[in-house]
Write a protein that holds these residues in place. Structure first.
Motif, PDB file in Angstrom:
ATOM      1  N   PHE A 116       2.535  -1.160  -1.302  1.00 27.11           N
ATOM      2  CA  PHE A 116       1.884  -0.413  -2.373  1.00 27.11           C
ATOM      3  C   PHE A 116       2.230   1.074  -2.324  1.00 27.11           C
ATOM      4  O   PHE A 116       2.451   1.699  -3.364  1.00 27.11           O
ATOM      5  N   ARG A 117       2.300   1.657  -1.127  1.00 32.14           N
ATOM      6  CA  ARG A 117       2.689   3.062  -1.020  1.00 32.14           C
ATOM      7  C   ARG A 117       4.104   3.267  -1.542  1.00 32.14           C
ATOM      8  O   ARG A 117       4.380   4.212  -2.288  1.00 32.14           O
ATOM      9  N   ASN A 118       4.999   2.355  -1.157  1.00 30.55           N
ATOM     10  CA  ASN A 118       6.377   2.440  -1.618  1.00 30.55           C
ATOM     11  C   ASN A 118       6.474   2.222  -3.117  1.00 30.55           C
ATOM     12  O   ASN A 118       7.263   2.883  -3.812  1.00 30.55           O
ATOM     13  N   PHE A 174       8.106   4.554  -6.002  1.00 24.94           N
ATOM     14  CA  PHE A 174       9.164   4.011  -6.844  1.00 24.94           C
ATOM     15  C   PHE A 174       8.846   4.176  -8.321  1.00 24.94           C
ATOM     16  O   PHE A 174       9.696   4.575  -9.117  1.00 24.94           O
ATOM     17  N   ARG A 175       7.624   3.861  -8.725  1.00 22.69           N
ATOM     18  CA  ARG A 175       7.317   3.896 -10.150  1.00 22.69           C
ATOM     19  C   ARG A 175       7.343   5.306 -10.700  1.00 22.69           C
ATOM     20  O   ARG A 175       7.715   5.520 -11.847  1.00 22.69           O
ATOM     21  N   ARG A 176       6.956   6.288  -9.899  1.00 20.08           N
ATOM     22  CA  ARG A 176       7.031   7.676 -10.347  1.00 20.08           C
ATOM     23  C   ARG A 176       8.479   8.080 -10.576  1.00 20.08           C
ATOM     24  O   ARG A 176       8.819   8.696 -11.585  1.00 20.08           O
ATOM     25  N   LEU A 180       3.303  -6.121 -13.104  1.00 18.06           N
ATOM     26  CA  LEU A 180       2.488  -7.324 -13.224  1.00 18.06           C
ATOM     27  C   LEU A 180       2.478  -8.103 -11.910  1.00 18.06           C
ATOM     28  O   LEU A 180       1.463  -8.718 -11.558  1.00 18.06           O
ATOM     29  N   ASP A 181       3.582  -8.066 -11.173  1.00 20.00           N
ATOM     30  CA  ASP A 181       3.600  -8.679  -9.840  1.00 20.00           C
ATOM     31  C   ASP A 181       2.635  -7.960  -8.900  1.00 20.00           C
ATOM     32  O   ASP A 181       1.925  -8.593  -8.108  1.00 20.00           O
ATOM     33  N   ALA A 182       2.621  -6.625  -8.980  1.00 17.70           N
ATOM     34  CA  ALA A 182       1.714  -5.849  -8.132  1.00 17.70           C
ATOM     35  C   ALA A 182       0.262  -6.100  -8.512  1.00 17.70           C
ATOM     36  O   ALA A 182      -0.627  -6.153  -7.642  1.00 17.70           O
ATOM     37  N   ILE A 183      -0.003  -6.264  -9.808  1.00 18.77           N
ATOM     38  CA  ILE A 183      -1.354  -6.586 -10.277  1.00 18.77           C
ATOM     39  C   ILE A 183      -1.795  -7.944  -9.738  1.00 18.77           C
ATOM     40  O   ILE A 183      -2.929  -8.116  -9.279  1.00 18.77           O
ATOM     41  N   LYS A 184      -0.895  -8.920  -9.781  1.00 16.39           N
ATOM     42  CA  LYS A 184      -1.187 -10.244  -9.218  1.00 16.39           C
ATOM     43  C   LYS A 184      -1.509 -10.125  -7.732  1.00 16.39           C
ATOM     44  O   LYS A 184      -2.469 -10.728  -7.237  1.00 16.39           O
ATOM     45  N   LYS A 185      -0.712  -9.357  -7.031  1.00 18.12           N
ATOM     46  CA  LYS A 185      -0.912  -9.161  -5.596  1.00 18.12           C
ATOM     47  C   LYS A 185      -2.276  -8.534  -5.330  1.00 18.12           C
ATOM     48  O   LYS A 185      -3.009  -8.946  -4.419  1.00 18.12           O
ATOM     49  N   PHE A 186      -2.647  -7.549  -6.143  1.00 13.62           N
ATOM     50  CA  PHE A 186      -3.939  -6.884  -5.980  1.00 13.62           C
ATOM     51  C   PHE A 186      -5.088  -7.869  -6.183  1.00 13.62           C
ATOM     52  O   PHE A 186      -6.049  -7.889  -5.400  1.00 13.62           O
ATOM     53  N   LEU A 187      -5.013  -8.674  -7.226  1.00 12.64           N
ATOM     54  CA  LEU A 187      -6.082  -9.642  -7.494  1.00 12.64           C
ATOM     55  C   LEU A 187      -6.253 -10.616  -6.337  1.00 12.64           C
ATOM     56  O   LEU A 187      -7.379 -10.997  -5.993  1.00 12.64           O
ATOM     57  N   LYS A 188      -5.159 -11.003  -5.708  1.00 19.21           N
ATOM     58  CA  LYS A 188      -5.253 -11.927  -4.576  1.00 19.21           C
ATOM     59  C   LYS A 188      -5.877 -11.252  -3.355  1.00 19.21           C
ATOM     60  O   LYS A 188      -6.441 -11.934  -2.496  1.00 19.21           O
ATOM     61  N   ILE A 189      -5.795  -9.935  -3.307  1.00 14.73           N
ATOM     62  CA  ILE A 189      -6.419  -9.203  -2.205  1.00 14.73           C
ATOM     63  C   ILE A 189      -7.931  -9.146  -2.362  1.00 14.73           C
ATOM     64  O   ILE A 189      -8.672  -9.211  -1.382  1.00 14.73           O
ATOM     65  N   VAL A 190      -8.426  -9.080  -3.610  1.00 13.46           N
ATOM     66  CA  VAL A 190      -9.856  -8.789  -3.817  1.00 13.46           C
ATOM     67  C   VAL A 190     -10.682  -9.953  -4.355  1.00 13.46           C
ATOM     68  O   VAL A 190     -11.907  -9.856  -4.407  1.00 13.46           O
TER      69      VAL A 190
END
Length: 225
Positions: free
Chosen positions: A35-37, A41-43, A82-92
């Protein structure tokens, strides 16, 4: 707190999920380094892409070729969010609370559908949430149901009645939308979201017309930062 409608809707949904006891920290899905990386990257990507688009007519490369490159880059950028969003949802999200739960290979579409079913959201609200999370875009691009036409548009679901054309500005809006959703998730998880002075709208009032909002978003490239 951002007042972007996508950010605001995401926060309301997350708080509704939290109030229904679906939240649980799943350490096995957490990758802080990723997530930090990803944020770095997105910026860099957003800045570089906006610079590239602004100079589109000044390059020696054929305009059509460069446009195709930009479109596919934006497509990949949106899906990476959207992949990162999926990953976040699986965390919480507590998998035990969802019918069928979820695992390593559960898709974003499946996650959203199972959450909506658990929350007993009505069909109209579910369709709006599909629009919020760009699931039609997601399904079409991951299943290779799209073409880049000669006019420089991305055409998703190009063979059926769901056909939709997206130009560079539309894709910039989708990028901004995905970025706002992820930003809302980060803020919510860190307890940084703030209530506005006005009493928040109910979930149905806030999200029910979101599909229409998505279609009518201002198409401005300067929303990329």
């Amino acid at each position: 707190m951002s007042f972007d409608p996508n950010y605001k809707a995401t926060v309301v949904i997350l708080k509704d999920i939290e109030s229904q006891g679906l939240v649980q920290f799943n350490k096995e899905y957490l990758d802080e380094e990723f997530f930090r990386n990803f944020i770095k990257f997105r910026r860099a990507f957003s800045h570089s892409m906006s610079e590239l688009v602004s100079k589109l007519d000044t390059f020696e490369t054929k305009n059509e070729e460069l446009t195709n490159f930009i479109i596919y880059s934006e497509l990949s950028y949106i899906n990476s969010h959207l992949d990162a969003i999926k990953k976040f949802l699986k965390i919480v999200i507590n998998p035990i609370k969802l019918e069928e739960g979820f695992g390593k290979y559960t898709t974003l579409e499946q996650m959203i559908q199972r959450i909506c079913n658990k929350m007993n959201y009505n069909e109209k609200l579910q369709n709006s949430i599909r629009g919020l999370f760009l699931l039609d875009f997601r399904e079409a691009t991951t299943q290779q149901v799209f073409v880049i036409d000669k006019t420089g548009n991305l055409v998703i679901n190009h063979k059926d009645k769901r056909k939709k054309e997206l130009n560079l500005k539309d894709l910039a809006d989708c990028s901004s939308q995905a970025m706002e959703i992820l930003s809302a998730m980060f803020d919510w998880s860190n307890g940084k979201t703030q209530e506005s002075e006005k009493k928040p709208d109910g979930l149905d009032n806030l999200v029910s017309d979101l599909t229409k909002q998505v279609q009518e978003l201002d198409k401005k490239l300067d929303r990329l930062f």
